[in-house]
Design an enzyme around this catalytic site. Sequence first.
Site, PDB file in Angstrom:
ATOM      1  N   GLY A  91       2.021   9.137 -12.422  1.00  0.00           N
ATOM      2  CA  GLY A  91       2.178   8.161 -13.612  1.00  0.00           C
ATOM      3  C   GLY A  91       0.934   7.832 -14.015  1.00  0.00           C
TER       4      GLY A  91
ATOM      5  N   LYS B 225      -7.578   9.819 -11.421  1.00  0.00           N
ATOM      6  CA  LYS B 225      -6.437   8.778 -11.268  1.00  0.00           C
ATOM      7  C   LYS B 225      -6.894   7.597 -11.944  1.00  0.00           C
ATOM      8  CE  LYS B 225      -4.347   6.219  -7.613  1.00  0.00           C
ATOM      9  NZ  LYS B 225      -4.373   5.979  -5.971  1.00  0.00           N
TER      10      LYS B 225
ATOM     11  N   ARG C   7       2.931  17.126  -2.734  1.00  0.00           N
ATOM     12  CA  ARG C   7       3.414  16.067  -1.900  1.00  0.00           C
ATOM     13  C   ARG C   7       4.913  16.381  -1.336  1.00  0.00           C
ATOM     14  NH1 ARG C   7       0.966  11.201  -4.131  1.00  0.00           N
ATOM     15  NH2 ARG C   7      -0.724  12.127  -5.594  1.00  0.00           N
TER      16      ARG C   7
ATOM     17  N   ASP D   1       6.392  10.156  -1.341  1.00  0.00           N
ATOM     18  CA  ASP D   1       5.827  10.842  -2.348  1.00  0.00           C
ATOM     19  C   ASP D   1       4.146  10.701  -2.143  1.00  0.00           C
ATOM     20  OD1 ASP D   1       6.774   8.118  -2.539  1.00  0.00           O
ATOM     21  OD2 ASP D   1       5.146   8.133  -4.471  1.00  0.00           O
TER      22      ASP D   1
ATOM     23  N   ASP E  15      -3.525   9.142  -1.344  1.00  0.00           N
ATOM     24  CA  ASP E  15      -2.801   8.089  -2.291  1.00  0.00           C
ATOM     25  C   ASP E  15      -3.373   6.752  -1.399  1.00  0.00           C
ATOM     26  OD1 ASP E  15      -2.177   9.226  -4.208  1.00  0.00           O
ATOM     27  OD2 ASP E  15      -0.061   8.437  -4.299  1.00  0.00           O
TER      28      ASP E  15
HETATM   29  P1  AMP Z   1       1.855   4.459  -5.714  1.00  0.00           P
HETATM   30  O1  AMP Z   1       2.503   3.344  -5.122  1.00  0.00           O
HETATM   31  O2  AMP Z   1       0.513   4.047  -6.008  1.00  0.00           O
HETATM   32  O3  AMP Z   1       1.892   5.780  -4.749  1.00  0.00           O
HETATM   33  O4  AMP Z   1       2.741   5.009  -7.036  1.00  0.00           O
HETATM   34  C1  AMP Z   1       4.040   5.356  -7.024  1.00  0.00           C
HETATM   35  C2  AMP Z   1       4.372   5.840  -8.281  1.00  0.00           C
HETATM   36  O5  AMP Z   1       4.136   4.901  -9.184  1.00  0.00           O
HETATM   37  C3  AMP Z   1       3.838   6.932  -8.626  1.00  0.00           C
HETATM   38  O6  AMP Z   1       4.893   7.670  -9.527  1.00  0.00           O
HETATM   39  C4  AMP Z   1       2.526   6.373  -9.505  1.00  0.00           C
HETATM   40  O7  AMP Z   1       2.188   7.346 -10.449  1.00  0.00           O
HETATM   41  C5  AMP Z   1       3.254   5.448 -10.298  1.00  0.00           C
HETATM   42  N1  AMP Z   1       2.267   4.334 -10.613  1.00  0.00           N
HETATM   43  C6  AMP Z   1       1.498   3.373  -9.923  1.00  0.00           C
HETATM   44  N2  AMP Z   1       0.975   2.484 -10.779  1.00  0.00           N
HETATM   45  C7  AMP Z   1       1.034   3.018 -11.879  1.00  0.00           C
HETATM   46  C8  AMP Z   1       0.484   2.742 -13.175  1.00  0.00           C
HETATM   47  N3  AMP Z   1      -0.390   1.697 -13.304  1.00  0.00           N
HETATM   48  N4  AMP Z   1       0.838   3.268 -14.070  1.00  0.00           N
HETATM   49  C9  AMP Z   1       1.786   4.298 -14.236  1.00  0.00           C
HETATM   50  N5  AMP Z   1       2.401   4.780 -13.035  1.00  0.00           N
HETATM   51  C10 AMP Z   1       2.067   4.113 -11.829  1.00  0.00           C
HETATM   52 MG    MG Z   2       1.633   7.682  -4.760  1.00  0.00          MG
END
Ligand code: AMP
Ligand code: MG
Length: 518
Positions: free
Chosen positions: A111, A131, A201, A270, A280
């Site tokens: 994302g 990132k 992942r 993930d 992550d």
């Molecule tokens: P994480 O908890 O950081 O591993 O993120 C879980 C999911 O949310 C993944 O698909 C990330 O890419 C997405 N994600 C987290 N933060 C953001 C953000 N600020 N903008 C877009 N996607 C995000």
């Molecule tokens: Mg993640």
Amino acid sequence: MSFSPSISGLSGSMAALAEALGTPREGTFAQLGNVFMTRLPAQPLSAPYVVGFSAGTAALLGFDASLAHDPAFAEFFSGNTTRDWPAEAMPYASVYSGHQFGVWAGQLGDGRALGLGEVAHDGARYELQLKGAGRTPYSRMGDGRAVLRSSIREYLCSEAMHHLGIPTTRALCVIGSDQPVRREEIETAAVVTRVAPSFIRFGHFEHFYSNDRVDALQALADHVIERFYPHCKEADDPYLALLNEAVLSTADLLAQWQAVGFCHGVMNTDNMSILGLTIDYGPFGFLDGFDAGYICNHSDSQGRYAYRMQPQIAYWNLFCLAQGLLPLLGQQHDESVRGEAAVKDAQGVLEGFKDRFAPALEQRMRAKLGLQTERPGDDVLANRLFEVMQANRADFTLTFRNLARVSKHDASGDAPVRDLFLDRAAFDVWVNDYRARLSEETLDDAERAIAMNRVNPKFILRNHLAETAIRRAREKDFSEVERLAAVLRRPFDEQPEHEAYAALPPDWASSLEVSCSS
Ligand code: AMP
Ligand code: MG
């Protein structure tokens, strides 16, 4: 083909890096094609500047520290040049799914991460990923950004983990900008460049399983086998062999996390690397005062990812991976029994987690205690230490580090570790048994101390150390980021000039809260 020098007007080492990324190569993740990813440029980041740079990570890619001085460096690693890249070299956001906090979350994906491609150096190949480089088709409600705070934390911790000897993604740099980003408060945007052999992942496999795309699932598994576990091709069931590799590397990783007191914080499927890398970095934390139930993620109200839960969560996550691989498994069995046989095979391989994890952790605990030989009762001795540590909230890192000063002959070296325990009497009971056990060892005190200091770090990334570096960085003073990074690159050395970085957390640290927000 090389896409960069002519297009983005780069010169010198930046041109060389861009050219390396643009060099066609067999078996890249990007070649898997558009079922797996969407190609798009990064969103522009205004007036980017360098916040942190790892010369060690640059060296992996065949570059030296001068790379960061290139005038185009910050522009390049903010992603700002990508809009001029040709279609075939465009960055890519990959699609994956996953279980978050034990619940199927469906499609997630990169994302806010963008793959830049691969750089080969010294016989190794590394994928580069930005990132925080802006929205992608997988951003859902997110803004595609990462904040300076979490980017510095990821940079520092991945460097620290690597130098602790723990498999991890690396970080090449943190690029900052004054561009505002809304979280609980207004913060500023940053981009971390991560480097790893692969960012695949468990969730990538789960994605194609859940979408009934067995063809894509197989292509993904074949890619991982071909690139990272080619010996699996020789197995009766190559995909079962792949699962086994994931089980073993994850078990090893968890033993290392537990032995150093690392809490990941968001062990969703993930966030689990198929290569057994730490990946992550979000609301992670290292144990300070020992508490087996420690929850580093303020948003994890149930304590699903508490320190003591991590190994069984890893096992649970591997179960999800196994399920994702199921359509590929058991092809060597007769059609009529295939389904049932595949499940049995997978269960057998998953069982291997416990057989791998327990001895791996035990071996690390023995080394942490400075025991060269194996005696019955060693596990009891270790567990009793944890009980006393737990009751006293004794500092995890300093307890083990200072244990090296205990003498097998008398109590002359006890004080540094003993002083970490409020209940000195309880510690004395334990340390006398420990001393008795040490007397069965042939190493003398000095030799044992050297061996212990190689496995018990003096310096870990405590929250308050990261926080201090972040506060200074917000005022545009990035020197503390690099000073701290330098200390963490030598975690086992005494570094007497940096004693303050090894000290117990100050009082203000207890009010620090680390949430999922990043
Ligand atoms: P994480 O908890 O950081 O591993 O993120 C879980 C999911 O949310 C993944 O698909 C990330 O890419 C997405 N994600 C987290 N933060 C953001 C953000 N600020 N903008 C877009 N996607 C995000
Ligand atoms: Mg993640």
